[in-house]
Design an enzyme around this catalytic site. Structure first.
Site, short mmCIF file in Angstrom:
data_model
loop_
_atom_site.label_atom_id
_atom_site.label_comp_id
_atom_site.label_asym_id
_atom_site.label_seq_id
_atom_site.Cartn_x
_atom_site.Cartn_y
_atom_site.Cartn_z
N HIS A 1 0.83 -1.20 0.00
CA HIS A 1 0.00 0.00 0.00
C HIS A 1 0.87 1.25 0.00
O HIS A 1 1.18 1.81 1.04
CB HIS A 1 -0.90 -0.04 1.25
CG HIS A 1 -2.05 0.92 1.19
ND1 HIS A 1 -3.25 0.66 1.82
CD2 HIS A 1 -2.20 2.12 0.59
CE1 HIS A 1 -4.09 1.68 1.61
NE2 HIS A 1 -3.46 2.56 0.87
N HIS B 1 1.58 5.10 -2.03
CA HIS B 1 1.19 6.13 -2.99
C HIS B 1 2.45 6.83 -3.48
O HIS B 1 3.06 7.60 -2.73
CB HIS B 1 0.24 7.14 -2.35
CG HIS B 1 -1.06 6.55 -1.92
ND1 HIS B 1 -2.13 6.42 -2.78
CD2 HIS B 1 -1.46 6.03 -0.74
CE1 HIS B 1 -3.14 5.85 -2.14
NE2 HIS B 1 -2.77 5.60 -0.90
N LEU B 2 2.87 6.53 -4.71
CA LEU B 2 4.07 7.14 -5.25
C LEU B 2 3.82 8.50 -5.88
O LEU B 2 4.77 9.21 -6.22
CB LEU B 2 4.71 6.19 -6.28
CG LEU B 2 5.30 4.89 -5.72
CD1 LEU B 2 5.83 4.00 -6.84
CD2 LEU B 2 6.42 5.18 -4.72
N ARG B 3 2.53 8.81 -6.07
CA ARG B 3 2.13 10.13 -6.59
C ARG B 3 2.65 10.42 -8.00
O ARG B 3 2.67 11.58 -8.44
CB ARG B 3 2.64 11.25 -5.66
CG ARG B 3 2.26 11.11 -4.20
CD ARG B 3 0.78 11.15 -4.00
NE ARG B 3 0.43 11.29 -2.59
CZ ARG B 3 -0.73 10.93 -2.08
NH1 ARG B 3 -1.66 10.40 -2.85
NH2 ARG B 3 -0.98 11.11 -0.79
N ASN C 1 -4.41 6.23 -7.57
CA ASN C 1 -5.00 7.59 -7.52
C ASN C 1 -3.98 8.66 -7.88
O ASN C 1 -3.74 9.62 -7.15
CB ASN C 1 -5.65 7.86 -6.16
CG ASN C 1 -4.66 7.76 -5.01
OD1 ASN C 1 -3.63 7.10 -5.11
ND2 ASN C 1 -4.98 8.43 -3.91
N ASP D 1 -8.49 2.93 -4.14
CA ASP D 1 -8.05 3.56 -2.89
C ASP D 1 -7.67 5.01 -3.08
O ASP D 1 -7.02 5.39 -4.05
CB ASP D 1 -6.85 2.83 -2.29
CG ASP D 1 -6.39 3.48 -0.98
OD1 ASP D 1 -5.30 4.06 -0.97
OD2 ASP D 1 -7.15 3.44 -0.01
N HIS E 1 -10.82 0.50 -0.02
CA HIS E 1 -10.71 1.51 1.05
C HIS E 1 -12.11 1.61 1.64
O HIS E 1 -13.00 2.19 1.03
CB HIS E 1 -10.24 2.83 0.45
CG HIS E 1 -10.25 3.97 1.43
ND1 HIS E 1 -9.11 4.53 1.93
CD2 HIS E 1 -11.27 4.66 2.01
CE1 HIS E 1 -9.42 5.51 2.77
NE2 HIS E 1 -10.72 5.61 2.83
N ASP F 1 0.56 2.34 3.69
CA ASP F 1 -0.27 3.45 3.18
C ASP F 1 0.54 4.74 3.14
O ASP F 1 0.09 5.80 3.57
CB ASP F 1 -1.55 3.62 4.01
CG ASP F 1 -2.58 4.48 3.28
OD1 ASP F 1 -3.63 4.77 3.88
OD2 ASP F 1 -2.32 4.89 2.13
N HIS G 1 2.35 14.24 1.27
CA HIS G 1 1.73 15.51 0.90
C HIS G 1 2.75 16.61 1.16
O HIS G 1 3.49 16.54 2.13
CB HIS G 1 0.47 15.79 1.70
CG HIS G 1 -0.68 14.90 1.36
ND1 HIS G 1 -1.32 14.95 0.14
CD2 HIS G 1 -1.29 13.93 2.07
CE1 HIS G 1 -2.28 14.05 0.12
NE2 HIS G 1 -2.27 13.41 1.27
#
Lengths: 309, 173, 440
Positions: free
Chosen positions: C58, C60-62, C92, C150, C177, C303, C307
């Protein structure tokens, strides 16, 4: 830095001090010339990022009565959702020479957030669903006039959307500190989980039980908008009024000694029956408005005059 | 000064005031908090006993008129003022316990003028220290004290909780 | 460069086998079994633990589109600093990974710039809109290893049912999610005393449990493999336990922050303790830890949700949900072992073999012929995690300034060094980026 973020962390001495100073300011308001030169040359930034007429006017008057000037900012129609833009505005106000900032915003914790970035006293004029300290202070001043400032043991019943009312919350914090008994009266849609435990107060869904023998009853404004985020909270307002609305008869029968408070503006026939609004025996709503100016004068004077603690 | 001397001075002040008041004009005694308000009450009583028509007795808190705001004190304490009658066209007897730099009296006059327009203001003080920073002078003085600026002069009245009336002069630290 | 690299002196922990101090030989990207020779490059790993590389399900590599927060290069660098050799990258991004082109972009970027394996996830619905199905067959062919919206939740039960049914054709797990937005009602932290005290709208645990119950029942109906992401409540544990007992094909993961922190952390850490689902209460933390031991929870995943500073430096309600977690994954896992919450064997199951099973891969790791994905851990190294000095582009961590005992010193992926904390590798073995894509 003398900030007023809320009443949660104020001691009884501090609350008593602010109430006392507010009374001194009330005397100023009674003079032929209700203006003093105390804050002459000071500039107060009034940053209202949530629409407000009453509180803003009250603060503006407080500023003028102390001989100071205001720098006014408002966010037009749409709310400023980006805190950075609000921060930029606050920085500009500071750079323009403001000595103190009064802020109202739809985000809880905005005054603290600004305080981390600005070296100025910050006064909370209402932050999200968190606190509205000057409103609760004026409520205390008005209630105190009835009780000679002997708050301990007095019962205050608050009726309305407690969880989303920063007025109620500030009153709850102060009441706890001053030893007052508070009863909350509302449908459970208005009471979020954890509220009773956090404040240690009972919730009544029955108005009769909730206001019986109270010394003061405070009615909160109910949002009439149909679609509300997180809602719907109540059916159409007649249903709410029938069950939770305050009328002369209900107060006379159930709480004959109670004074009536409301932060305004009042929704007639939702929170209150129209004839209660200006009823001189009960309603202290007009007095709240006057006290509000005095409280805000006291708070501004303290914020600009007090040393760092 | 001990209590007897305080009373003697006060009596002298009352006599002086009495002789200076023109007939027919309402007299309002206004004491400056704190200390001046206590003294003001005593003077008003004395004047009434001497047959003067005292129309009202008031007290002024001059905190909001001070010129030293911003030199942050711990938590500023504003007490309320109480001027119970209209002061237009009257003779005000402005009373304070100690006249020192003159700044308090300057602030008091500003405050007073926000209440109305008196015909005359007469300044009566128990102790005149003669260390003026502003061009203010007292019309009626109980006693004079010549001392260095750093000497402390305090007046205590029974009404404020003291055992007896006294004027204390203490040395600089 | 195809010389044999021999790691000697470490305690090698391979799941299913007893830990032993022995050599591990690596050549051509795989583990080999060869006698020692003078030509070998010998790396002294005495006193260190040699673990198979972790797989984080889980992350998020963006990347693409939100690379100011993180990108494939910086995110995978965070991973290898914690001994993670495979990251499962959620969809996402911007654009959303609901099309093969975006999947190919991620894979190509990883092949040239990543420090560990990147396994893309296909969105469940187009644009995460909760209405139209994404093209799972094409996404599978392009390289996706799982299906997830997610970031978002598929709101309509009927659509989620179709997601699960169609996913069976490609035999990919669905990673939900679980959050009912309407019950969440704009809540920004766990609904409870702390939220009330701070004047913040609360997000009740029921918002998560209602959606979890729904998805478990749909999994029962459809026979799909559901891998429940970030379980946070005791009630959720019960639901999963019951579903497993009924034979539903469900696995479940827990995040490290939900094993260590409660909603009280919001007071101190502010928006660096804001994520969805939120930090809960002490009794939930205890229930999650028990569930780890019991086996109701199969996986620990981070996760990791970076940011930018300016996005988190806002009043609480205005900041986006999410905290980073890759760099603190190993230290927090070691802390769980040190605190007696689990032993090494259970830990490896949670972060090595468990995740692989979810992806349908074999649990055999570091055997002869297996990819040389592993890390070396110095379990006595004391250090302080400073988020600002970390590998991530972002610093939104509630573990900032925590002191830890135990740190990954070296990570190898595909037989190539990717992380060399103390700069002890010889020149020929200095860390290099770029990892070829390989299905797990």
């Amino acid at each position: 830095m003398p900030n007023l973020f809320g009443l949660r962390d104020l001691t009884a001495e501090q609350l008593t001090y602010l109430i006392g100073q507010s009374r001194s300011m009330l005397e100023v308001l009674q003079r032929p010339v209700p203006v003093v030169p105390a804050l002459r040359g000071r500039r107060i930034g009034l940053m209202f990022f949530e629409p407000s007429t009453r509180t803003r006017m009250s603060f503006e008057l407080a500023v003028k009565n102390l001989g100071a000037d205001s720098l006014n900012f408002s966010a037009g129609g749409s709310s400023l959702s980006k805190g950075e833009t609000l921060l930029d505005t606050a920085m500009t106000v500071s750079a323009l020479g403001a000595h103190c900032i009064v802020v109202r915003d739809s985000h809880s914790g905005m005054p603290e957030f600004l305080s981390r970035h600005l070296d100025l006293p910050i006064i909370n004029a209402g932050d999200g669903t968190n606190e509205h300290p000057t409103q609760a202070l004026l409520d205390l001043v008005v209630m105190g006039e009835e009780w000679d400032d002997a708050f301990a043991g007095k019962t205050l019943s608050i009726v309305g959307d407690i969880s989303r009312s920063r007025v109620a919350r500030s009153n709850l914090w102060a009441a706890r500190t001053l030893g007052m008994t508070v009863r909350l009266v509302a449908p459970r849609t208005f009471v979020d989980p954890g509220l009773e435990d956090c404040f240690g107060v009972p919730v009544f869904t029955d108005l009769e039980q909730g206001i019986r023998d109270a010394d003061a009853v405070m009615a909160l404004r109910v949002q009439k908008e149909r679609r509300q985020a997180g809602g719907p909270y109540i059916p159409e307002t007649l249903d709410y009024f029938l069950r939770y609305g305050l009328t002369r008869k209900k107060l006379d029968d159930l709480a004959p000694n109670a004074v009536l408070l409301h932060p305004g503006p009042v929704n007639r026939a939702v929170e209150l029956a129209p004839d209660l609004l200006y009823n001189p025996d009960r309603s202290r709503i007009q007095r709240q408005v006057t006290a509000g100016v005095a409280v805000r004068m006291a708070v501004l004077y303290w914020a600009l005059g007090a040393s760092d603690e | 000064m001990d209590e007897a001397q305080v009373q003697e001075c006060t009596g002298a002040m009352i006599s002086q005031l009495q002789s200076g008041i023109p007939d027919g004009q309402p007299v309002i005694v206004v004491g400056i908090r704190e200390g001046g308000d206590v003294l003001g009450l005593r003077i008003a009583d004395g004047l009434r006993e001497a047959g003067v028509d005292v129309a009202g007795v008031g007290a002024l808190d001059i905190t909001l008129y001070r010129d030293d705001f911003g030199h942050r004190t711990h938590w500023p304490d504003v007490r309320d003022s109480d001027i119970p009658v209209a002061i237009d066209n009257s003779t005000i007897i402005l009373v304070d316990d100690v006249l020192f730099t003159g700044r308090t009296v300057r602030a008091a006059m500003n405050a007073l003028l926000d209440y109305g327009r008196p015909d005359r203001v007469v300044l009566a003080v128990l102790v005149d220290r003669h260390a003026r920073q502003l061009p203010i002078c007292a019309d009626v003085v109980g006693a004079r004290l010549d001392a260095e600026r750093d000497i402390l002069c305090q007046v205590q009245f029974r009404e404020q909780g003291a055992d007896s009336d006294q004027v204390l002069v203490s040395g600089a630290v | 460069m195809n010389r044999l690299i021999r790691f000697s002196g470490a305690t090698v922990r391979i799941p299913g086998r007893s830990p032993e101090v022995r050599d591990l030989a690596v050549q051509g990207g795989i583990v080999v079994d060869a006698p020692a020779s003078e030509n070998d490059i010998v790396i002294d790993a005495t006193g260190l633990e040699l673990l198979p590389g972790l797989t984080d399900l889980h992350v998020h590599l963006r990347d693409p589109g939100l690379t100011y927060k993180e990108d494939i290069e910086s995110g995978t660098r965070c991973a290898v600093s914690s001994g993670v050799t495979s990251v499962v990258a959620l969809a996402n991004t911007d654009p959303v990974n609901d099309n093969p082109e975006t999947t190919r972009y991620v894979i190509e970027q990883a092949e040239s710039r990543a420090w560990c394996r990147v396994l893309p996830v296909s969105a469940a619905t187009m644009g995460l809109n909760g209405e139209e199905l994404a093209p799972y067959h094409q996404m599978l062919d392009a390289g996706c290893v799982a299906i997830s919206d997610d970031g978002a939740t598929v709101e309509k039960a009927g659509v989620m049912r179709r997601v699960m049914e169609y996913a069976r054709s490609v035999n990919l797990p669905i990673l939900p999610h679980c959050e009912d937005r309407s019950v969440r009602a704009g809540g920004v932290m766990n609904a409870g005393e702390v939220a009330v005290s701070l004047g913040l709208p609360g997000n009740p645990r029921e918002a998560e449990e209602i959606c979890l119950a729904r998805d478990l029942l749909l999994a029962r109906l459809t026979g799909a493999h559901l891998h429940v992401q970030h379980v946070t409540t005791a009630g959720g544990i019960n639901l999963i336990r019951n579903a497993k007992a009924e034979g539903v094909r469900v696995t479940a993961e827990v995040c490290p922050h939900h094993l260590f922190l409660t909603d009280e952390a919001v007071r101190e850490c502010g928006t660096h303790a804001k994520m969805a689902p939120p930090l809960r209460t002490a009794s939930d933390v205890d229930a999650l830890r028990d569930a780890l031991r019991e086996g109701v929870i199969d996986v620990i995943a981070t996760d990791h949700a970076p940011h930018a500073r300016h996005e988190k430096d806002l009043p609480f309600e205005a900041a986006p949900d999410g905290i980073i977690g890759l760099e603190t994954l190993m230290p927090l896992c070691l802390k769980l072992v040190a605190e007696g919450v689990m032993d090494w064997e259970r830990l490896l199951d949670l972060v090595v073999t468990g995740p692989r099973r979810v992806l349908g891969a074999s649990g055999d790791v570091l055997g002869t012929g297996a990819p040389a994905d592993f890390c070396l851990v110095d379990c006595s190294r004391e250090w302080t995690y400073v988020a600002d000095d970390g590998q991530s582009k972002s610093n939104n961590s509630p573990f900032d300034t925590w002191t830890f005992t135990g740190r990954v010193t070296t990570t190898f992926v595909d037989g190539v060094c990717r992380w060399d904390l103390d700069d002890v590798m010889p020149d020929s073995l200095k860390p290099r980026a770029g990892v070829p894509f390989q299905r797990p």
